[in-house]
Design a protein around this motif. Structure first.
Motif, PDB file in Angstrom:
ATOM      1  N   GLU A 112      -6.608   8.678   6.865  1.00 36.80           N
ATOM      2  CA  GLU A 112      -6.021   9.984   7.191  1.00 36.80           C
ATOM      3  C   GLU A 112      -4.683  10.166   6.472  1.00 36.80           C
ATOM      4  OE1 GLU A 112      -7.369   7.991   9.324  1.00 36.80           O
ATOM      5  OE2 GLU A 112      -8.905   9.090  10.431  1.00 36.80           O
ATOM      6  N   PHE A 113      -3.897   9.067   6.405  1.00 39.79           N
ATOM      7  CA  PHE A 113      -2.625   9.150   5.691  1.00 39.79           C
ATOM      8  C   PHE A 113      -2.854   9.527   4.225  1.00 39.79           C
ATOM      9  CE2 PHE A 113       0.122   7.004   2.651  1.00 39.79           C
ATOM     10  CZ  PHE A 113       1.341   7.606   2.935  1.00 39.79           C
ATOM     11  N   LEU A 165      -3.583  13.205   3.919  1.00 42.73           N
ATOM     12  CA  LEU A 165      -2.358  13.986   4.070  1.00 42.73           C
ATOM     13  C   LEU A 165      -1.489  13.902   2.815  1.00 42.73           C
ATOM     14  CD1 LEU A 165      -1.136  13.307   7.730  1.00 42.73           C
ATOM     15  CD2 LEU A 165      -1.728  15.517   6.731  1.00 42.73           C
ATOM     16  N   CYS A 166      -1.415  12.720   2.245  1.00 38.73           N
ATOM     17  CA  CYS A 166      -0.621  12.525   1.026  1.00 38.73           C
ATOM     18  C   CYS A 166      -1.141  13.416  -0.094  1.00 38.73           C
ATOM     19  CB  CYS A 166      -0.669  11.052   0.619  1.00 38.73           C
ATOM     20  SG  CYS A 166       0.161  10.682  -0.945  1.00 38.73           S
ATOM     21  N   ARG A 167      -2.461  13.401  -0.293  1.00 39.82           N
ATOM     22  CA  ARG A 167      -3.052  14.228  -1.350  1.00 39.82           C
ATOM     23  C   ARG A 167      -2.805  15.710  -1.086  1.00 39.82           C
ATOM     24  NH1 ARG A 167      -7.226  10.228  -1.300  1.00 39.82           N
ATOM     25  NH2 ARG A 167      -8.434  11.415   0.227  1.00 39.82           N
ATOM     26  N   ALA A 168      -2.948  16.118   0.182  1.00 37.66           N
ATOM     27  CA  ALA A 168      -2.756  17.529   0.526  1.00 37.66           C
ATOM     28  C   ALA A 168      -1.312  17.965   0.262  1.00 37.66           C
ATOM     29  CB  ALA A 168      -3.126  17.760   1.989  1.00 37.66           C
ATOM     30  N   LYS A 169      -0.340  17.128   0.624  1.00 35.94           N
ATOM     31  CA  LYS A 169       1.067  17.481   0.400  1.00 35.94           C
ATOM     32  C   LYS A 169       1.389  17.557  -1.085  1.00 35.94           C
ATOM     33  CE  LYS A 169       3.293  15.970   4.666  1.00 35.94           C
ATOM     34  NZ  LYS A 169       4.364  15.154   5.270  1.00 35.94           N
ATOM     35  N   PRO A 201       2.605   7.126  13.064  1.00 33.41           N
ATOM     36  CA  PRO A 201       1.960   5.825  13.221  1.00 33.41           C
ATOM     37  C   PRO A 201       0.592   5.883  13.894  1.00 33.41           C
ATOM     38  CG  PRO A 201       3.727   6.086  14.824  1.00 33.41           C
ATOM     39  CD  PRO A 201       3.810   7.272  13.909  1.00 33.41           C
ATOM     40  N   SER A 202       0.267   7.022  14.481  1.00 36.14           N
ATOM     41  CA  SER A 202      -0.997   7.120  15.214  1.00 36.14           C
ATOM     42  C   SER A 202      -2.200   7.377  14.303  1.00 36.14           C
ATOM     43  CB  SER A 202      -0.907   8.240  16.267  1.00 36.14           C
ATOM     44  OG  SER A 202      -0.803   9.517  15.635  1.00 36.14           O
ATOM     45  N   ASN A 240       0.821  -1.211   0.000  1.00 34.59           N
ATOM     46  CA  ASN A 240       0.000   0.000   0.000  1.00 34.59           C
ATOM     47  C   ASN A 240       0.861   1.270   0.000  1.00 34.59           C
ATOM     48  OD1 ASN A 240       0.586   0.873   2.749  1.00 34.59           O
ATOM     49  ND2 ASN A 240      -0.783  -0.753   3.464  1.00 34.59           N
ATOM     50  N   LYS A 241       0.211   2.382  -0.207  1.00 37.05           N
ATOM     51  CA  LYS A 241       0.924   3.647  -0.384  1.00 37.05           C
ATOM     52  C   LYS A 241       1.698   4.051   0.859  1.00 37.05           C
ATOM     53  CE  LYS A 241      -0.826   6.867  -3.040  1.00 37.05           C
ATOM     54  NZ  LYS A 241      -1.621   7.987  -3.602  1.00 37.05           N
TER      55      LYS A 241
END
Length: 603
Positions: free
Chosen positions: A114-115, A118-122, A108-109, A97-98
């Motif tokens: 959510e990850f 965050l990936c798309r936002a960055k 890790p929390s 996975n990504k």
């Protein structure tokens, strides 16, 4: 004869193991005739290579090899490398996975959803240094997770994007079950990979796990802590969306009230969708409010999780189970598919041919009932040779890990038995490399303080195979404590420098699935399909436990030369399981637990 010569040319080793040619030919035939092949092949008999040789012999343009865990990728990767080293190029991509591919530091929390946000936002903000389009290699051989990450670092590109860009050019794709048995992921795979499923051979390793894993892939969970946090977020939004906030607050209050109402006892409680009062129809409102909260605060919102769960509930059908539980230390809603055939049938119909392999193949009626297979299209092949005494199994009478009888005395007895077996093995062998397999992590932790022998190394929830092997490879003797339903009791190679690291296996309790609401519902569906309650019980509870026992013993049999001494510390296996174990070629010796403690097991 021509086919035998072709297999000999493709084989990267000096000779084929017994039975490999048989399995390879069956795989080849299944692909030519567009059938489903189910193969029961023991651990250490080279089934992975045999399947790949059969696929290559058939000229399959695409082979997709699915495993339950990343640890189980090692077998197909090892054989692909062996083929490459012998001059047979099978371009291979291992797909994870990504988040596992990501080269940036990760919190890790946070959950996977959510990850991804965050990936798309960055990427959108230009903050990811690995967001440029990669220049792909003209040719490649074996690309596992580590080599793809190294390529990403070298090219300053995302390893996940590199892997997906190369799928159409790979002949062998190794992935985990969800890529095909999560309908949304399968659609993503079909849309993005460029793979023609109609010309694909689908291989499913450890296929006895598949029905339960399909249910696990479908699972959606919503906990009390998430709901409480979402309620706080609504309060912070305030007057910016008065109507939507009020409606969403009522939905959360309704869900919290249901959780508190039904989680007062110890049992799981089924919830009918009508009891939600229409809450499941509010997912779009929660999506809008989550976006509003993140714009206002710049923080990730728990409202997304509520939205995703409600959306899943809105789409659920009669083959789903919605229930409340508090067994994980928190009140939670669970939504799970209890008829895996609904998903599996579409997958098997979409590919040209499928091969299901396992050392512990379930009965035909179980495969048909739980995977929706067409019985007329299903062929079954069994390993044609017995183990011929390579596995000596001692079953202890007078000890049991059944749920209703567990107490401190039980845990103390198991600790003493493990100590005695280990001490005896150290005295009798030059090296006692002992794998101890427990029915659950909680049972392991309760027995652990009562095991006095050293060194004892235990599986932890975050343990990786490589670090486990690193810990034990230099030890002459050891106790390695793992969980039957965990990552290391099946489908993995505990080997170093070509040597098997396990020569003794202790099954410390029969790993019977717990008598949960999910299992009871699963059994009811089997009973309705088969018209036989006893058979449904055996397929739901007994056979899965026996499969785990056989898989555990198989960790000591990784080649034709290996022998293993095994101990099953649970008398329940004698009730209906002894004949099954003997049919697998195990030699069974029954002793009293007291005699094991007094060291009279061999007398």
């Amino acid at each position: 004869m021509v086919q035998q010569r072709l297999l000999a040319l493709l084989n990267p080793y000096r000779r084929l193991r017994r039975g490999q040619a048989v399995l390879a030919e069956k795989v080849c035939e299944a692909f030519f005739e567009s059938r489903v092949l189910a193969a029961q092949w023991p651990a250490g008999a080279g089934k992975t290579l045999a399947v790949l040789l059969g696929a290559l012999e058939a000229g399959a343009p695409k082979i997709i090899y699915l495993a339950r865990t990343h640890s189980q990728f090692q077998a197909p990767l090892r054989e692909a490398r062996a083929l490459f080293n012998s001059g047979v190029l099978v371009p291979t991509v291992a797909l994870v996975n990504k988040r596992d591919f990501c080269l940036l530091s990760k919190d890790p929390s946070i959950g996977y959803s959510e990850f991804l946000k965050l990936c798309r936002a960055k990427r959108s903000a230009g903050l990811c240094p690995f967001s440029k389009s990669p220049t792909l290699p003209e040719r490649f051989s074996i690309l596992d997770e580590n080599s793809l990450r190294e390529m990403g670092l070298l090219k300053r590109a995302c390893p996940f994007r590199i892997a997906w860009s190369l799928l159409s050019r790979a002949r062998l794709i190794i992935a985990s079950y969800p890529y095909f048995f999560d309908p949304e992921l399968l659609k993503y795979f079909v849309d993005r990979s460029g793979v023609n499923l109609g010309e694909t051979l689908l291989v499913i390793d450890e296929a006895h796990n598949l029905p339960r894993q399909i249910s696990e892939v479908s699972r959606r969970v919503l906990g009390e802590q998430t709901l409480v946090q979402a309620r706080r977020e609504l309060a912070r939004i305030g007057l910016k969306g008065v109507a939507e906030v009020s409606s969403a607050a009522r939905v959360i209050d309704c869900l919290l009230a249901l959780l508190r109402k039904y989680s007062r006892g110890q049992s799981d409680v089924r919830i009918e969708s009508v009891e939600l009062g229409g809450a499941e129809t509010f997912s779009r409102e929660f999506i809008a409010l989550a976006a509003l909260y993140e714009r206002e605060t710049g923080a990730l919102s728990s409202l997304w999780r509520v939205a995703e769960f409600l959306s899943s509930v809105e789409r659920m059908g009669p083959e789903h189970l919605l229930y409340v539980t508090s067994r994980e230390g928190e009140r939670q809603f669970h939504l799970v598919l209890v008829n895996p055939a609904r998903v599996a049938r579409k997958v098997f119909e979409s590919v040209r041919s499928s091969v299901l392999v396992s050392a512990t193949l379930p009965p035909r009626e179980y495969l048909v009932a739980t995977l929706g297979l067409d019985e007329k299209q299903l062929d079954i092949v069994m390993y044609p040779y017995l183990l011929e005494g390579r596995a000596q199994v001692t079953v202890a009478r007078g000890v049991s890990s059944r749920y209703s009888g567990r107490d401190e005395n039980t845990f103390r007895l198991y600790g003493s038995l493990i100590d005695r077996i280990y001490t005896r093995a150290v005295a009798e062998r030059e090296a006692a490399r002992v794998l101890v397999v427990f029915p659950s992590y909680s049972f392991l932790m309760n027995v652990y303080p009562h095991i006095r022998s050293q060194p004892k190394i235990r599986e932890r929830p975050d343990t990786h195979l490589e670090e486990l092997i690193e810990k034990i490879r230099g030890l002459r003797s050891f106790l390695l404590l793992v969980v039957a339903w965990g990552k290391f009791s099946e489908g993995v190679e505990l080997r170093s420098l070509g040597r098997n690291l396990v020569n003794t296996v202790i099954v410390a309790g029969l790993p019977v699935p717990e008598p949960s609401l999910e299992n009871a519902t699963f059994m009811k569906r089997l009973r309705d399909y088969l018209g036989d309650e006893e058979k449904a019980w055996e397929l739901t509870f007994l056979y899965p436990a026996l499969f785990r026992v056989v898989q555990a013993i198989g960790r000591g049999l990784r080649s034709e030369e290996d022998t293993v001494q095994a101990f099953i510390l649970d008398e329940r296996v004698l009730e209906k399981g002894q004949s099954y174990l003997e049919s697998m070629g195990f030699l069974i010796n029954v002793v009293e637990a007291e005699d094991l403690l007094r060291d009279r097991a061999g007398s």
